[in-house]
Design an enzyme around this catalytic site. Sequence first.
Site, PDB file in Angstrom:
ATOM      1  N   LEU A  16       0.819  -1.226   0.000  1.00 61.49           N
ATOM      2  CA  LEU A  16       0.000   0.000   0.000  1.00 61.49           C
ATOM      3  C   LEU A  16       0.848   1.268   0.000  1.00 61.49           C
ATOM      4  CD1 LEU A  16      -2.983  -0.786   2.435  1.00 61.49           C
ATOM      5  CD2 LEU A  16      -3.037  -0.589  -0.060  1.00 61.49           C
ATOM      6  N   ARG A  17       2.158   1.120   0.259  1.00 57.95           N
ATOM      7  CA  ARG A  17       3.064   2.281   0.286  1.00 57.95           C
ATOM      8  C   ARG A  17       2.622   3.307   1.323  1.00 57.95           C
ATOM      9  NH1 ARG A  17       6.257  -1.114  -2.423  1.00 57.95           N
ATOM     10  NH2 ARG A  17       6.079  -1.057  -4.661  1.00 57.95           N
ATOM     11  N   ASN A  41       7.581  -3.120   3.688  1.00 55.12           N
ATOM     12  CA  ASN A  41       8.813  -2.591   3.078  1.00 55.12           C
ATOM     13  C   ASN A  41       8.680  -1.118   2.703  1.00 55.12           C
ATOM     14  OD1 ASN A  41       7.049  -3.345   0.966  1.00 55.12           O
ATOM     15  ND2 ASN A  41       8.722  -3.666  -0.475  1.00 55.12           N
ATOM     16  N   HIS A 169       4.344 -15.146  -3.172  1.00 53.64           N
ATOM     17  CA  HIS A 169       4.319 -14.999  -4.640  1.00 53.64           C
ATOM     18  C   HIS A 169       5.161 -16.049  -5.355  1.00 53.64           C
ATOM     19  CE1 HIS A 169       7.943 -12.887  -3.572  1.00 53.64           C
ATOM     20  NE2 HIS A 169       7.348 -11.745  -3.299  1.00 53.64           N
ATOM     21  N   ASP A 241       0.353  -9.213  -4.642  1.00 54.22           N
ATOM     22  CA  ASP A 241       1.657  -8.531  -4.736  1.00 54.22           C
ATOM     23  C   ASP A 241       1.527  -7.285  -5.606  1.00 54.22           C
ATOM     24  OD1 ASP A 241       4.299  -7.967  -4.218  1.00 54.22           O
ATOM     25  OD2 ASP A 241       5.092  -9.325  -5.728  1.00 54.22           O
ATOM     26  N   HIS A 245       4.503   1.607  -8.358  1.00 50.57           N
ATOM     27  CA  HIS A 245       5.646   2.524  -8.417  1.00 50.57           C
ATOM     28  C   HIS A 245       5.219   3.691  -9.310  1.00 50.57           C
ATOM     29  CE1 HIS A 245       8.762  -0.126  -6.664  1.00 50.57           C
ATOM     30  NE2 HIS A 245       8.090  -1.118  -7.225  1.00 50.57           N
ATOM     31  N   ALA A 257      10.998  -2.842  -9.766  1.00 51.91           N
ATOM     32  CA  ALA A 257      10.268  -4.113  -9.850  1.00 51.91           C
ATOM     33  C   ALA A 257       8.917  -3.991  -9.157  1.00 51.91           C
ATOM     34  CB  ALA A 257      11.097  -5.217  -9.204  1.00 51.91           C
TER      35      ALA A 257
HETATM   36  C1  NCD Z   1       7.676  -5.421  -4.529  1.00 55.84           C
HETATM   37  C2  NCD Z   1       7.696  -3.920  -4.219  1.00 55.84           C
HETATM   38  O1  NCD Z   1       7.779  -3.123  -5.170  1.00 55.84           O
HETATM   39  O2  NCD Z   1       7.610  -3.566  -3.056  1.00 55.84           O
HETATM   40  N1  NCD Z   1       8.183  -5.621  -5.858  1.00 55.84           N
HETATM   41  C3  NCD Z   1       7.983  -6.700  -6.641  1.00 55.84           C
HETATM   42  O3  NCD Z   1       8.568  -6.748  -7.735  1.00 55.84           O
HETATM   43  N2  NCD Z   1       7.183  -7.673  -6.294  1.00 55.84           N
HETATM   44  C4  NCD Z   1       8.450  -6.146  -3.487  1.00 55.84           C
HETATM   45  C5  NCD Z   1       8.276  -7.627  -3.540  1.00 55.84           C
HETATM   46  O4  NCD Z   1       7.249  -8.171  -3.136  1.00 55.84           O
HETATM   47  O5  NCD Z   1       9.217  -8.297  -4.000  1.00 55.84           O
HETATM   48 ZN    ZN Z   2       5.503  -8.002  -2.588  1.00 56.51          ZN
END
Ligand code: NCD
Ligand code: ZN
Length: 337
Positions: A16-17, A41, A169, A241, A245, A257
């Site tokens: 959710l950032r 994270n 995942h 997941d 971004h 990613a």
């Molecule tokens: C995720 C992220 O952007 O926080 N990125 C991803 O490619 N899945 C982190 C993660 O779950 O690996």
């Molecule tokens: Zn993730």
Amino acid sequence: MKTITLNTPLDMHLHLRDNDMLQTVAPLTAKSFAAALVMPNLVPPITTKEQLKSYAQRIKIAQGEEDFEAHLTLFFQPTYTKEFLEEVREDIIALKLYPAGITTNSDGGVSNFDIEELRPTLSAMSELGIPLCVHGETNGFVMEREAEFVSIYEQLASAFPNLKIIMEHITTKESVEALDKYPNLYATITIHHLLITLDDVAGGMLQPHLFCKPIAKRPIDREALRRVALSGHPKVMFGSDSAPHPQSAKESCGCAAGVFTAPIALQLLVELFDKEGADRENLQKFISDNAKNIYGIHPKEKRVTLEQKPFQVPPIYGNVVPMYAGEEIGWSIGLVE
Ligand code: NCD
Ligand code: ZN
């Protein structure tokens, strides 16, 4: 018009950032899911009770009026004490372990997978019944990272037989095979890994919005994932997941990613299960019932009806480009009650 009603959909792996991004993405998941497991994270990662409390508060504000429960996770560190974990028990659903540097915002993760190094936190978790979610990739060759990590899953699962370990995942047949070997191994699967392979990412023009960790693998791997998801395997749960971004971070030299699927995840899932002729009960297990059993959660009921009618995926949400931006998908979200 064909419709399918899902009872209490759950997203058991969600990013959710924070700040503006949180404001953009939280309402999208809150609208069609009853609850979600939210990843820690952030920058800095969530490692204290204060951070948990205030992040929970910020999510509540961002989700608006929707009936939605965010289950938070704590960023795994090897040296948490049992006292500390007892203190945060009511604020979390699980801990999330990242290998250091393996994915977005994971620099503070684990660099030494020696079981003795991890024992303090893992034995406390095991005693307190707190599940462990793991990003299972080594730093080996990118296509082999997940398969190489399976031996670490096996060591963890045998060393801590009472610890529920969720392989997050999963993207490979090797992880699928590990599921049935250890009673305490479980898994989440994303919608994008059920739909795409590496060919879709890099087989033609490079598709940054399909680039994520772990990277999508081979057709044989996708088959293995579909087999367990479509059959409603009791140890497998949906976890999108969805990892937003900013457009500038994806459409750039050094693409971040993460695939942003929150606004279309349910539609795509229903479309896949329908096309494959899978049992509706299996879809219900994958999207909700298995997660309830595995985590022992009792989310407030929310019924979401999907309609077989085209949905034009918006080109952008805020500054985030979703998977299949601008394309038409076969199912739409109808009534939510
Ligand atoms: C995720 C992220 O952007 O926080 N990125 C991803 O490619 N899945 C982190 C993660 O779950 O690996
Ligand atoms: Zn993730």
